[in-house]
Design a protein around this motif. Structure first.
Motif, PDB file in Angstrom:
ATOM      1  N   PHE A 160      42.907  35.397  38.178  1.00 13.53           N
ATOM      2  CA  PHE A 160      43.601  35.291  36.893  1.00 13.53           C
ATOM      3  C   PHE A 160      45.097  35.591  37.060  1.00 13.53           C
ATOM      4  O   PHE A 160      45.958  34.868  36.559  1.00 13.53           O
TER       5      PHE A 160
ATOM      6  N   GLY B 287      46.801  32.745  38.659  1.00 17.76           N
ATOM      7  CA  GLY B 287      46.949  31.653  37.680  1.00 17.76           C
ATOM      8  C   GLY B 287      48.109  31.924  36.731  1.00 17.76           C
ATOM      9  O   GLY B 287      48.928  31.054  36.461  1.00 17.76           O
ATOM     10  N   LYS B 288      48.180  33.145  36.307  1.00 11.58           N
ATOM     11  CA  LYS B 288      49.242  33.537  35.377  1.00 11.58           C
ATOM     12  C   LYS B 288      50.618  33.405  36.051  1.00 11.58           C
ATOM     13  O   LYS B 288      51.579  32.924  35.451  1.00 11.58           O
TER      14      LYS B 288
ATOM     15  N   TYR C 140      42.616  29.601  37.042  1.00  9.08           N
ATOM     16  CA  TYR C 140      41.929  29.993  35.802  1.00  9.08           C
ATOM     17  C   TYR C 140      40.472  29.515  35.813  1.00  9.08           C
ATOM     18  O   TYR C 140      39.550  30.237  35.410  1.00  9.08           O
TER      19      TYR C 140
ATOM     20  N   ALA D   6      40.974  34.558  31.325  1.00  3.45           N
ATOM     21  CA  ALA D   6      41.169  33.278  32.021  1.00  3.45           C
ATOM     22  C   ALA D   6      40.529  32.149  31.219  1.00  3.45           C
ATOM     23  O   ALA D   6      41.084  31.053  31.106  1.00  3.45           O
TER      24      ALA D   6
ATOM     25  N   ASN E  18      42.884  31.278  28.456  1.00  3.41           N
ATOM     26  CA  ASN E  18      44.070  30.526  28.871  1.00  3.41           C
ATOM     27  C   ASN E  18      43.711  29.087  29.235  1.00  3.41           C
ATOM     28  O   ASN E  18      44.491  28.159  28.991  1.00  3.41           O
ATOM     29  N   LEU E  19      42.560  28.936  29.789  1.00  4.49           N
ATOM     30  CA  LEU E  19      42.083  27.579  30.113  1.00  4.49           C
ATOM     31  C   LEU E  19      41.894  26.790  28.807  1.00  4.49           C
ATOM     32  O   LEU E  19      42.301  25.631  28.697  1.00  4.49           O
TER      33      LEU E  19
END
Lengths: 625, 380
Positions: B46, B49-50, B69, B80, B83-84
């Motif tokens: 995560f 990804g961020k 994510y 995650a 956010n996805l």
């Protein structure tokens, strides 16, 4: 600000118009070279050279030499040298006594020089020889008006109008003279006529605006000033008068904008600076007032009123040391004037300097025993020294001498309220508010007098108004309003105001939580009350009443052990508090500690025989007190 | 005729799409993070990804971000998943897919992820799908609010005030606003001020409203700045003061707040407190109009219709008046349009209506209204 509006400058300006008309003439043939050049050139140096030569040339005819002197007179007039212009015209008249234009121009030169009598004599001479010419009457009328001989001026303007029916400037000036004689109807008719004859003549619009302002027809006046500004945007007087009218209408911000425009057109206008500074004070912007007064003092370093104004601005900004320095300067420049002394007395009083204030107020009263400002400060000093009777006498006299004086009346109202003379205090506050409806402190003070008289609706109304006028301290005002609402029995209203105080989150947070807790406990909403009392305690409300309230609420919530702890805390703050002993007794009773409860109830009744809850407790426990 | 600054009606609940970005960035030790990610650590996936999504310490790369994510989501890492879902909702790095977004939000929301609860609720409310959906949205909003999500608290208050998806309960709404405002969140203070102004949930109290507007305005909230300016312009609860009103309108207009742009235009047109400047007034009306403000559209339409201070342009005038007339508060525009109709050939009028049909509001300028996070409203 209610000064008289005057028109004199305008009248003089019109006279100048005719000088150039009369001075223009046709050159004559058969003259020498210098004379020809003298009449033809416009360049100053060449004109000077050729006209001097022609005037001195004995071969030229007297008429030609007189004309050369006339040209030189024009040159001096253009330079503002009226004395030498008159000398040249005297020479011209001596050479060509039949030519009226030299006499006429000399009259104008005399006018500019301020020798009005001579100007009028010259006009008399011309009028006797040329009685059909309206201009001569008009110009003499201007001089009469300048000298305040308004009837003669009106007569001349009337004659000018008779000879020239469309003479709009004469209508305008006659209107101005009638205005100065306070014949407003006649003035209005003349201004109307001038405007009808010449709709683009700015002066008549301006004059009519002045008249309408005087008649307090401010909206109509502004329309005329608007038109005058459009026709003559560079005329500082129009902006200035428009600003004054806006000021009178209470549109201070717009007035400031107009004074600023005046200063853009005429940067040295002391009047515009002074007015803008006063407007800034009214707008509660003392910093900008200080700036303007400082600029004004650069233009007029000895202007006592500017020092006083700046001192007031400093005082309002809380800068008393600078205010006092300015007042010192004002006193130095006008030692025989009681006003600056009284102002310094006031500033010293605000600084807490009672002796200094007393000395200044006595000095002001020595110069003028009827100085209301001096008497007002003397009253405040006496009140400060614990002599309320003498203080009231002094303040009564100050108010009698100057019924409009806010200072004396306010001090008297405060003193009367302190003395418990609430109705009299109220009378003073009513009078103060009638004169100044924009001052929140007056409403605030009156609210408390109303509350002391149990006039809670009025007290609430006054606080509403204070809040509207001063958005800077809503927490404190809402808190007080909640108290007044509670006292009048409006618990819901009080609760709402206290919630608002808490939501705003400014001053009085702890007391607001405590007050709300009290109200909620009375409404038997004990859980909410407990939350509030905890918030109050966390915010430093740490007295017997707060801990007792918490104890009482906990008793009601069935938390007797916690209640006992709070009651003990309350008693540690004040062991003589009967209500806390009663709470403790209730907690003990709930805990089954009968004997201790009985002891606590008895102690409560001992301290306050009116503690009915304790009496009921004893009865419940089978004990008679 | 100038359309005066309008009363701002209801505090708009901005259902801003929120990403879970609140956890501290791992920053320095990137190699360790990658090692942990490769070993299947969901939190590390995560974080990576961020980092790729925001460009924090690496080049911004939304596709790689989504890859991480997805891997974290497969391990039930709920931030995650949120956010996805947000990426699918916005079409950010993937083809927009509202159904998939909803499904992912629902998964995270059911697991108690408060940002996902808020986002899903906002998604459902945007659909205007009917009472059942609204009730579901309100329930989700309450779950997020109860977990301390400040935007959710403000939004829930709005639902409780209007009775959308829940029984109307203005007093409860006020309590939620108080909770949100107590965190120092400026928009929450504005909403609370508005409730006091209108007497929703508590007796109307302009003094409290103004004090709260002032706090929020000073914290940079454009809505509060405009509303405070309006109180001064109208002398409501304070002494009327056009100069102070101007000052607050300018601050709000600097943040591109459409109502303030129009209000400022009115002040320039009147020339009472600011120097009269018709060109500037027209520019401001246009800016407000382009952002969909009904008063700006009306004022611009009238100015272009009458040609008083700019060349007349009946076609443009008709377009702006048509747009304004279609809005609920478009009474003035409808009257103005009616007058224009009487002088305009039908063919030109039709063309103007077509133009109005194609018109889309302009998004706020860069550096426009401050994000709620920057105004003291952390949302997890």
């Amino acid at each position: 600000m209610s000064e008289r509006l005057t028109l004199t400058g305008r009248l003089a300006a019109l006279a100048a118009l005719f000088v150039s008309v009369i001075a223009s003439g046709q050159a004559q043939a058969q003259v020498g070279r210098d004379a020809r050049n003298c009449f033809a050139v416009s360049d100053e140096a060449r004109l000077w050279k050729h006209c001097r030569a022609a005037a001195a040339n004995a071969r030229e005819t007297p008429t030609v030499r007189a004309r050369a002197h006339g040209r030189l007179a024009d040159l001096f007039r253009a330079r503002g040298d009226q004395e030498r212009s008159i000398q040249e015209l005297n020479a011209a008249i001596a050479l060509d006594p039949d030519n009226l234009r030299y006499v006429s121009n000399r009259a104008v030169a005399y006018s500019y020089k301020g020798e009005r009598e001579r100007a009028i004599a010259d006009y008399g001479q011309i009028i006797a020889r040329d009685p059909k010419n309206s201009l001569h009457y008009f110009n003499r009328g201007v001089d009469y008006a300048d000298g305040g001989e308004l009837d003669l001026a009106i007569s001349d303007f009337t004659q000018a109008i008779k000879l020239k029916a469309d003479f709009f400037e004469a209508y305008d000036n006659r209107g101005a003279a009638l205005f100065l004689k306070k014949d407003f109807a006649g003035a209005a008719a003349d201004f109307d006529k001038a405007i009808a004859l010449a709709p683009t003549f700015a002066n008549a619009r301006y004059n009519r605006g002045v008249l309408l302002t005087e008649q307090n027809r401010l909206d109509e006046a502004l329309k005329d000033f608007d038109e005058a500004v459009r026709l003559a945007p560079q005329d500082p007087n129009v902006h200035l008068k428009r600003g004054k009218t806006l000021w009178l209408k209470g549109e201070t911000q717009k007035a400031v904008s107009e004074f600023t425009q005046t200063l853009q057109v005429a940067p040295g206008s002391a009047e515009a600076l002074q007015l803008r500074a006063q407007a800034m004070l009214r707008l509660d912007d003392p910093a900008r007032a200080v700036t303007d007064y400082t600029l004004l003092l650069r233009l007029r370093p000895d202007d006592v009123s500017a020092y006083l104004g700046r001192a007031e601005a400093y005082r309002l900004a809380g800068d008393l040391p600078r205010a006092l320095l300015d007042l010192d300067d004002a006193i130095k420049r006008a030692p025989a004037n009681p006003h600056p002394l009284a102002e310094r007395a006031r500033a010293r009083l605000e600084r807490g300097d009672l002796d200094g204030a007393a000395a200044d107020s006595e000095a002001a009263l020595a110069l003028d025993p009827n100085s209301a400002a001096g008497l007002s400060v003397r009253g405040a000093v006496l009140a400060g020294r614990g002599q309320p009777g003498d203080a009231l006498k002094s303040l009564d006299r100050a108010v009698a001498l100057a019924p409009d004086s806010e200072d004396a009346r306010r001090r008297r109202a405060e003193l009367l309220a302190k003395q418990g003379e609430l109705r009299l205090a109220l009378g003073d506050y009513d009078a103060l508010i009638a004169r100044n409806q924009r001052e929140p402190r007056l409403y605030w003070s009156r609210a408390f007098v109303h509350a002391r008289l149990s006039e809670f609706d009025r007290a609430v109304g006054d606080l509403d108004q204070a809040m509207r006028l001063d958005a800077g301290n809503p927490g404190a005002m809402l808190f007080e309003r909640a108290k007044f609402k509670r006292l009048k029995g409006d618990a819901q209203g009080a609760l709402a105001d206290l919630s608002a105080v808490i939501d705003i989150g400014q001053a009085q947070l702890g007391p607001a939580f405590f007050e709300r807790a009290t109200l909620r406990a009375r409404a038997e909403d004990y859980a909410a009350a407990l939350g509030d009392i905890d918030q109050a305690l966390a915010r430093g409300v740490d007295d017997v009443r707060a801990h007792n309230l918490k104890g009482w609420v906990l008793v009601k919530l069935g938390r007797a052990a916690d209640a006992l702890y709070s009651a003990d805390l309350a008693l540690s703050k004040d062991p003589q508090a009967a209500f806390a002993h009663d709470t403790r007794a209730h907690a003990l009773e709930a805990l089954g500690r009968r004997d201790e409860a009985i002891g606590a109830y008895r102690r409560a009744l001992e301290l306050d025989p009116a503690e009915d809850e304790a009496r009921a407790g004893l009865k419940r426990l089978g004990v008679e007190d | 005729m100038i359309i005066c600054p309008a009363m701002w009606r209801v505090a708009p609940v901005v259902f801003a799409l929120l990403l879970c970005l609140c956890q501290p960035s791992l920053g320095g030790d990137g190699a360790d993070l990658r090692r942990r990610a490769e070993a299947g650590d969901a939190a590390a996936l995560f974080e990576l990804g961020k980092a790729y999504q925001t460009g924090d310490g690496v080049g911004r790369d939304q596709r790689r971000a989504l890859g991480y994510y997805e891997r974290a989501a497969a391990l039930d890492h709920w931030p995650a998943v949120n956010n996805l879902a947000a990426a699918f909702e916005r079409g950010d790095g993937v083809k927009a897919d509202p159904s998939r977004a909803e499904a992912l939000y629902a998964r995270a929301a059911a697991a108690g992820q408060m940002v996902a609860q808020y986002n899903l609720s906002a998604l459902l409310l945007k659909r205007q799908a009917g009472s059942e959906t609204d009730a579901r949205a309100a329930a989700l909003m309450r779950q997020a609010a109860e977990q301390g999500h400040i935007n959710a608290q403000i939004a829930l208050a709005s639902l409780l005030q209007s009775g959308r998806g829940v029984d109307a309960a203005p007093e409860a709404a006020l309590d939620w606003l108080r909770k949100a405002a107590a965190t120092g969140c400026a928009p929450a203070r504005t909403a609370l001020a508005y409730a006091y102004q209108r007497g929703v949930g508590a007796p109307a109290n302009l003094t409290a409203a103004i004090a709260l507007y002032r706090q929020a305005a000073e914290a940079g909230d454009a809505t509060a700045q405009y509303n405070l300016g309006l109180r001064y312009a109208r002398g409501e609860g304070v002494a009327r003061d056009d100069a102070v009103a101007l000052q607050w309108f300018v601050k709000a207009a600097d943040q591109d707040f459409p109502h303030a742009l129009n209000a400022l235009g009115v002040l320039y047109e009147r020339g009472t407190v600011a120097p009269q400047n018709h060109a500037e007034a027209l520019r401001l009306y246009r800016l407000a109009a382009e952002r969909g403000n009904v008063d700006g559209q009306t004022n611009l339409g009238i100015a272009l219709r009458d040609g008083a201070h700019a060349p007349a342009d009946p076609a443009q005038a008709a377009m702006w008046l048509t747009l304004a007339a279609a809005q609920p508060a478009g009474d003035a525009a409808r009257a103005a349009l009616e007058r224009l109709r009487q002088t305009m050939p039908p063919a030109r009028l039709r063309k103007a209506q077509e133009m109005a049909g194609r018109w889309r509001p302009r998004p706020p300028a860069r550096g426009g209204v401050t994000a709620t996070e920057a105004q003291g409203c952390p949302n997890g």
